[in-house]
Design an enzyme around this catalytic site. Structure first.
Site, mmCIF file in Angstrom:
data_model
loop_
_atom_site.group_PDB
_atom_site.id
_atom_site.type_symbol
_atom_site.label_atom_id
_atom_site.label_comp_id
_atom_site.label_asym_id
_atom_site.label_seq_id
_atom_site.Cartn_x
_atom_site.Cartn_y
_atom_site.Cartn_z
ATOM 1 N N GLU A 134 54.227 -44.077 -6.007
ATOM 2 C CA GLU A 134 53.736 -42.702 -6.116
ATOM 3 C C GLU A 134 53.123 -42.434 -7.481
ATOM 4 O O GLU A 134 52.081 -41.787 -7.582
ATOM 5 C CB GLU A 134 54.877 -41.715 -5.842
ATOM 6 C CG GLU A 134 55.442 -41.771 -4.428
ATOM 7 C CD GLU A 134 54.383 -41.506 -3.366
ATOM 8 O OE1 GLU A 134 53.347 -40.913 -3.695
ATOM 9 O OE2 GLU A 134 54.590 -41.905 -2.213
ATOM 10 N N ASP B 160 49.884 -32.968 -1.392
ATOM 11 C CA ASP B 160 48.892 -33.673 -2.200
ATOM 12 C C ASP B 160 47.522 -33.204 -1.733
ATOM 13 O O ASP B 160 47.419 -32.396 -0.815
ATOM 14 C CB ASP B 160 49.033 -35.189 -2.046
ATOM 15 C CG ASP B 160 48.416 -35.654 -0.753
ATOM 16 O OD1 ASP B 160 48.649 -35.003 0.269
ATOM 17 O OD2 ASP B 160 47.680 -36.647 -0.754
ATOM 18 N N CYS C 16 35.553 -36.233 12.535
ATOM 19 C CA CYS C 16 36.235 -35.347 13.479
ATOM 20 C C CYS C 16 36.301 -35.947 14.884
ATOM 21 O O CYS C 16 37.200 -35.624 15.659
ATOM 22 C CB CYS C 16 35.541 -33.992 13.504
ATOM 23 S SG CYS C 16 35.539 -33.145 11.904
ATOM 24 N N TYR D 5 54.568 -32.950 -6.830
ATOM 25 C CA TYR D 5 54.170 -33.869 -5.763
ATOM 26 C C TYR D 5 55.097 -35.078 -5.692
ATOM 27 O O TYR D 5 55.637 -35.404 -4.632
ATOM 28 C CB TYR D 5 52.713 -34.347 -5.919
ATOM 29 C CG TYR D 5 52.498 -35.555 -5.050
ATOM 30 C CD1 TYR D 5 52.371 -35.397 -3.674
ATOM 31 C CD2 TYR D 5 52.565 -36.848 -5.577
ATOM 32 C CE1 TYR D 5 52.270 -36.490 -2.839
ATOM 33 C CE2 TYR D 5 52.469 -37.947 -4.748
ATOM 34 C CZ TYR D 5 52.322 -37.771 -3.397
ATOM 35 O OH TYR D 5 52.257 -38.846 -2.570
#
Length: 310
Positions: free
Chosen positions: A32, A133, A193, A115
DNA sequence: AACTCGGGGGT
DNA sequence: ACCCCAGAGTT
């Protein structure tokens, strides 16, 4: 709705090294921090090296800052590496060498903000929480708010809003899945999409994908800045190998640059290195580099211009 | 709220 | 030439 994302994630998740079963909480934490503002394609190889070399926090804490910076390579924002080492030292000293549980405790560690604390809590500890995030925020804004992009930084109100979408059962998969969806499908520029598992639920798509007239914080200048010089200096030091990050060797490093390599560097860096050579005092040079490496540039040059001691 | 902090790859 | 990236810390 949440189910569609979770199912999509089960089929489409990338095979990232820290997603392997058996990855420790420490491994998740390292991944992370490395991923803060850095694409994972660049993170993966460094992560493998780090976890092999420093399998627990105490191992990293025992390394020198120079070793850590060298192993950080060119991931960017090298201060993250120094803070991660500090966090490792705190974990080793205060938490029995185990990544602590609880977002508040995690946030008290150097380099761990909202985060990363939430991500470790969800992905490493499996506790239900709201991870925000840039990917998740963008996905939520598009699906549920009909907006193309979120604000530059999440507000308290946005956190509360986002938390309502986190399901009770597959919350880890929801957090990871929305993040992955934002990274692979619902991208900032050209969202795919037609491949989206929740296209039929998306308010933004239904509205015709209007682009928010959102102001972007004017992009920072780069040429001629301290950042550029620091980056170049770090690159020079890294190229010198394990001893290269030692602050007392910079003079030698700069002197050993051949004309060809020097000519390839940006102008401000060439000038800076020329000045470093002229300074002649290894003490001054060491001080400069110590500042650079510690990121101790308390006084920021006016106008973000390069400033050297002497 | 606005700045600062690296670096590489995509468009 | 921008834009983007699993953000955090300081002012």
């Amino acid at each position: 709705m949440q189910r569609a994302v979770v199912d999509w994630f089960a089929e489409s998740a990338r095979d990232l090294p820290w997603r392997r079963p058996g990855t420790s909480a420490w491994g998740v934490l390292v991944s992370e921090v490395m991923s803060q503002q850095t694409p994972m394609s660049r993170v993966a190889p460094r992560w493998e090296e780090w976890l092999h070399r420093w399998p627990t926090p105490a191992d990293l804490a025992a390394a020198s800052p120079a070793e850590v910076l060298l192993a950080w390579d060119s991931l960017g924002y090298p201060r993250r590496a120094l803070r991660l080492r500090e966090a490792a030292a705190a974990i080793a000293a205060d938490h029995d060498n185990v990544v602590p549980v609880g977002e508040e405790v995690l946030r008290s560690l150097p380099g761990i903000g909202p985060y990363t604390a939430a991500a470790v809590t969800s992905f490493a500890h499996g506790t239900r929480t709201t991870v925000l995030d840039v990917n998740i925020r963008r996905v939520l804004h598009r699906i549920f708010a009909g907006r193309s992009h979120p604000a530059p930084a999440p507000s308290t109100r946005e956190r509360a809003w986002a938390s309502a979408f986190v399901p009770q059962r597959s919350h880890v998969e929801w957090n990871a899945g929305t993040m992955e969806l934002g990274a692979l499908v619902c991208t900032s520029r050209r969202p795919a999409c037609e491949e989206c598992p929740v296209a039929e639920h998306c308010r933004w798509l239904a509205a015709g994908k209007p682009i928010d007239p959102q102001r972007k914080p004017t992009t920072q200048a780069w040429n001629g800045t301290d950042r550029q010089l620091r980056g170049a200096v770090m690159a020079v030091l890294r190229s010198c190998g394990p001893a290269g990050v030692r602050t007392d060797l910079l003079t030698a490093s700069a002197r050993e640059l051949d004309a060809e390599a020097l000519a390839a560097l940006p102008d401000p860096v060439q000038q800076a290195i020329a000045r470093v050579r002229e300074l002649g005092s290894s003490e001054r040079v060491a001080r400069l580099i110590a500042d650079l490496i510690d990121d101790g540039l308390a006084e920021r040059a006016a106008g973000n211009r390069l400033r050297l001691p002497g």
